[in-house]
Design a protein around this motif. Structure first.
Motif, mmCIF file in Angstrom:
data_model
loop_
_atom_site.group_PDB
_atom_site.id
_atom_site.type_symbol
_atom_site.label_atom_id
_atom_site.label_comp_id
_atom_site.label_asym_id
_atom_site.label_seq_id
_atom_site.Cartn_x
_atom_site.Cartn_y
_atom_site.Cartn_z
ATOM 1 N N THR A 79 23.630 79.358 0.080
ATOM 2 C CA THR A 79 23.679 77.958 0.517
ATOM 3 C C THR A 79 22.345 77.252 0.261
ATOM 4 O OG1 THR A 79 25.252 78.599 2.248
ATOM 5 C CG2 THR A 79 24.219 76.444 2.455
ATOM 6 N N GLY A 80 21.250 77.938 0.570
ATOM 7 C CA GLY A 80 19.932 77.339 0.330
ATOM 8 C C GLY A 80 19.683 77.068 -1.137
ATOM 9 N N ASN A 81 20.057 78.025 -1.979
ATOM 10 C CA ASN A 81 19.895 77.825 -3.423
ATOM 11 C C ASN A 81 20.764 76.685 -3.932
ATOM 12 O OD1 ASN A 81 21.209 78.928 -6.324
ATOM 13 N ND2 ASN A 81 18.981 78.825 -6.206
ATOM 14 N N THR A 82 21.979 76.590 -3.438
ATOM 15 C CA THR A 82 22.880 75.521 -3.887
ATOM 16 C C THR A 82 22.333 74.149 -3.521
ATOM 17 O OG1 THR A 82 24.784 76.989 -3.645
ATOM 18 C CG2 THR A 82 25.228 74.625 -3.709
ATOM 19 N N LEU A 83 21.851 73.984 -2.290
ATOM 20 C CA LEU A 83 21.308 72.692 -1.861
ATOM 21 C C LEU A 83 20.091 72.307 -2.709
ATOM 22 C CD1 LEU A 83 21.582 73.060 2.029
ATOM 23 C CD2 LEU A 83 23.040 71.708 0.507
ATOM 24 N N LEU A 84 19.197 73.274 -2.940
ATOM 25 C CA LEU A 84 17.992 72.979 -3.724
ATOM 26 C C LEU A 84 18.343 72.661 -5.179
ATOM 27 C CD1 LEU A 84 14.915 72.834 -3.840
ATOM 28 C CD2 LEU A 84 14.872 75.296 -4.309
ATOM 29 N N VAL A 85 19.241 73.440 -5.763
ATOM 30 C CA VAL A 85 19.618 73.232 -7.163
ATOM 31 C C VAL A 85 20.296 71.880 -7.355
ATOM 32 C CG1 VAL A 85 21.254 73.997 -8.940
ATOM 33 C CG2 VAL A 85 19.739 75.642 -7.850
ATOM 34 N N TYR A 148 16.660 82.214 -8.107
ATOM 35 C CA TYR A 148 18.001 81.806 -8.546
ATOM 36 C C TYR A 148 17.984 80.417 -9.169
ATOM 37 C CZ TYR A 148 19.949 85.766 -5.967
ATOM 38 O OH TYR A 148 20.255 87.032 -5.520
ATOM 39 N N CYS A 149 17.016 79.586 -8.766
ATOM 40 C CA CYS A 149 16.903 78.245 -9.364
ATOM 41 C C CYS A 149 16.600 78.328 -10.860
ATOM 42 C CB CYS A 149 15.798 77.444 -8.668
ATOM 43 S SG CYS A 149 16.296 76.727 -7.105
ATOM 44 N N VAL A 150 15.875 79.350 -11.275
ATOM 45 C CA VAL A 150 15.517 79.486 -12.686
ATOM 46 C C VAL A 150 16.767 79.526 -13.560
ATOM 47 C CG1 VAL A 150 14.394 81.001 -14.374
ATOM 48 C CG2 VAL A 150 13.378 80.674 -12.102
ATOM 49 N N PHE A 151 17.835 80.126 -13.046
ATOM 50 C CA PHE A 151 19.044 80.296 -13.853
ATOM 51 C C PHE A 151 20.137 79.290 -13.494
ATOM 52 C CE2 PHE A 151 16.835 84.299 -13.342
ATOM 53 C CZ PHE A 151 16.630 84.656 -14.654
ATOM 54 N N ASN A 152 20.189 78.880 -12.259
ATOM 55 C CA ASN A 152 21.268 77.981 -11.849
ATOM 56 C C ASN A 152 20.939 76.511 -12.095
ATOM 57 O OD1 ASN A 152 22.835 80.118 -10.997
ATOM 58 N ND2 ASN A 152 22.066 80.054 -8.901
ATOM 59 N N LEU A 153 19.657 76.165 -12.064
ATOM 60 C CA LEU A 153 19.278 74.759 -12.276
ATOM 61 C C LEU A 153 19.646 74.265 -13.689
ATOM 62 C CD1 LEU A 153 17.996 72.241 -11.116
ATOM 63 C CD2 LEU A 153 15.755 73.108 -11.790
ATOM 64 N N PRO A 154 19.350 74.998 -14.773
ATOM 65 C CA PRO A 154 19.774 74.527 -16.100
ATOM 66 C C PRO A 154 21.273 74.350 -16.224
ATOM 67 C CG PRO A 154 18.172 76.290 -16.301
ATOM 68 C CD PRO A 154 18.557 76.238 -14.868
ATOM 69 N N PHE A 155 22.026 75.284 -15.638
ATOM 70 C CA PHE A 155 23.484 75.167 -15.698
ATOM 71 C C PHE A 155 23.963 73.918 -14.956
ATOM 72 C CE2 PHE A 155 27.650 76.009 -13.822
ATOM 73 C CZ PHE A 155 28.389 76.240 -14.970
ATOM 74 N N ALA A 156 23.384 73.651 -13.790
ATOM 75 C CA ALA A 156 23.792 72.464 -13.020
ATOM 76 C C ALA A 156 23.422 71.179 -13.766
ATOM 77 C CB ALA A 156 23.131 72.496 -11.643
ATOM 78 N N ILE A 157 22.256 71.171 -14.419
ATOM 79 C CA ILE A 157 21.861 69.986 -15.199
ATOM 80 C C ILE A 157 22.838 69.763 -16.347
ATOM 81 C CG2 ILE A 157 20.086 69.086 -16.756
ATOM 82 C CD1 ILE A 157 18.000 70.408 -14.980
ATOM 83 N N TRP A 158 23.177 70.847 -17.036
ATOM 84 C CA TRP A 158 24.127 70.738 -18.147
ATOM 85 C C TRP A 158 25.479 70.222 -17.668
ATOM 86 C CZ3 TRP A 158 28.588 73.818 -18.840
ATOM 87 C CH2 TRP A 158 29.228 73.622 -20.061
ATOM 88 N N LEU A 159 25.918 70.690 -16.498
ATOM 89 C CA LEU A 159 27.221 70.287 -15.969
ATOM 90 C C LEU A 159 27.204 68.840 -15.495
ATOM 91 C CD1 LEU A 159 29.858 71.867 -15.679
ATOM 92 C CD2 LEU A 159 29.293 72.241 -13.283
ATOM 93 N N LEU A 160 26.099 68.408 -14.893
ATOM 94 C CA LEU A 160 26.024 67.048 -14.350
ATOM 95 C C LEU A 160 25.725 66.005 -15.417
ATOM 96 C CD1 LEU A 160 24.105 67.590 -10.980
ATOM 97 C CD2 LEU A 160 26.496 66.977 -11.292
ATOM 98 N N VAL A 203 29.873 74.301 -6.362
ATOM 99 C CA VAL A 203 30.740 75.477 -6.196
ATOM 100 C C VAL A 203 30.313 76.598 -7.126
ATOM 101 C CG1 VAL A 203 33.078 76.339 -6.586
ATOM 102 C CG2 VAL A 203 32.733 74.189 -5.383
ATOM 103 N N LEU A 204 30.104 76.277 -8.400
ATOM 104 C CA LEU A 204 29.729 77.316 -9.373
ATOM 105 C C LEU A 204 28.343 77.878 -9.063
ATOM 106 C CD1 LEU A 204 31.135 75.638 -12.599
ATOM 107 C CD2 LEU A 204 32.107 77.547 -11.321
ATOM 108 N N THR A 205 27.414 77.014 -8.660
ATOM 109 C CA THR A 205 26.076 77.493 -8.295
ATOM 110 C C THR A 205 26.146 78.426 -7.101
ATOM 111 O OG1 THR A 205 25.083 75.431 -9.089
ATOM 112 C CG2 THR A 205 23.773 76.761 -7.583
#
Length: 278
Positions: A79-85, A148-160, A203-205
């Motif tokens: 949850t913490g990683n998702t909110l930050l990402v 986890y931000c190192v890997f999930n942040l690029p994916f979230a940027i690409w998706l958004l 959700v995916l993050t």
């Protein structure tokens, strides 16, 4: 003739989906069967009938052992990683979409390369960073959330990126003409409109963080250990406790299913948001 061919094709399509559904659901059902059987029944029964309910496999690890804490740690980290990402990805995507930045395309591609790299390539440097340089962060929720931000942040940027690009810029201009400042534009205008895409990225993050094993096993020892790494502890030198491992696997899947059920309507909308432009 055409109607018959269409009916046959439709029937074959249903058969294919039923077959794929059985392949997907069967391992989960088998895990549920094992989780509700005693250790003796796990090795002696091969039938697929659910008529044994040995709840001790669930009760002992969760309430008498440490697995309740592992589950709580997984909830905090995911949850913490998702909110930050989502917070960082939304601001980054808005900047890339709305402002003319020098080399913005290169920046966007560079963020994607971080997601393409195999996580194992970062394992040793990240371990040395938290174990030697920043030892006070080792075995903490904060360390896992950052990594986890190192890997999930690029994916979230690409998706958004597609979501924000799909919002007409005329909305920005209308809001600014009406007197809104930049922050009001971002949080009161763009954020609500982009909510389907944001929920899909969230959700995916969350699922990526919830299921992550490699860094959780490397950067945690006891205090911040998550459930996926805890499952490996059922494999001991005296044997594997399959019943309790299966029970904790089912427990690990329940929050993910509930989360997906609650936000499933946003996933399809978010994936297709901005896909069609006039």
């Amino acid at each position: 003739m055409a109607i018959r061919k269409k009916t046959v094709f439709k029937a074959l399509w249903y058969v294919l989906w039923i077959f794929l559904s059985i392949i997907t659901i069967f391992p989960i059902y088998w895990t549920l069967l094992v989780s509700l059987r005693t250790r003796l029944e796990v090795f002696t029964r091969t039938d697929l009938i659910l008529n044994s309910f040995y709840w001790e496999n669930y009760i002992r690890p969760l309430f008498r052992d440490i697995y309740g804490k592992f589950l709580f740690n997984s909830v905090i980290v995911a949850t913490g990683n998702t909110l930050l990402v989502i917070f960082l990805a939304f601001l980054a995507t808005f900047s890339l979409s709305r402002f003319r930045l020098r080399g913005s395309n290169n920046i966007f591609f560079w963020t994607l390369t971080n997601r393409m790299a195999p996580p194992a390539a970062f394992t040793l440097p990240i371990y040395l960073l938290f174990a030697k340089v920043l030892p006070f962060f080792y075995d903490t929720h904060f360390a896992l959330i950052l990594v986890y931000c190192v890997f999930n942040l690029p994916f979230a940027i690409w998706l958004l990126k597609g979501t924000i690009d799909g919002i007409p810029k005329e909305i920005d201009e209308a809001a600014l003409v009406d007197g809104a400042n930049l922050w009001q534009l971002i949080w009161k205008i763009i954020f609500p409109v982009a909510r389907p895409g944001i929920m899909a990225a969230a959700v995916l993050t969350w699922l990526f963080s919830w299921n992550e094993y490699l860094f959780a096993s490397t950067l945690t020892n006891f205090r911040a250990r998550t459930m996926p790494t805890g499952l490996a502890e059922f494999v001991t030198v005296t044997g594997t406790n399959w019943g309790e491992m299966a029970a904790m696997t089912i427990v690990t899947m329940i929050p993910a299913f509930v989360f997906l059920f609650l936000v499933q309507k946003y996933i399809v909308a978010g994936m297709t948001f901005g896909a069609v432009k006039e």
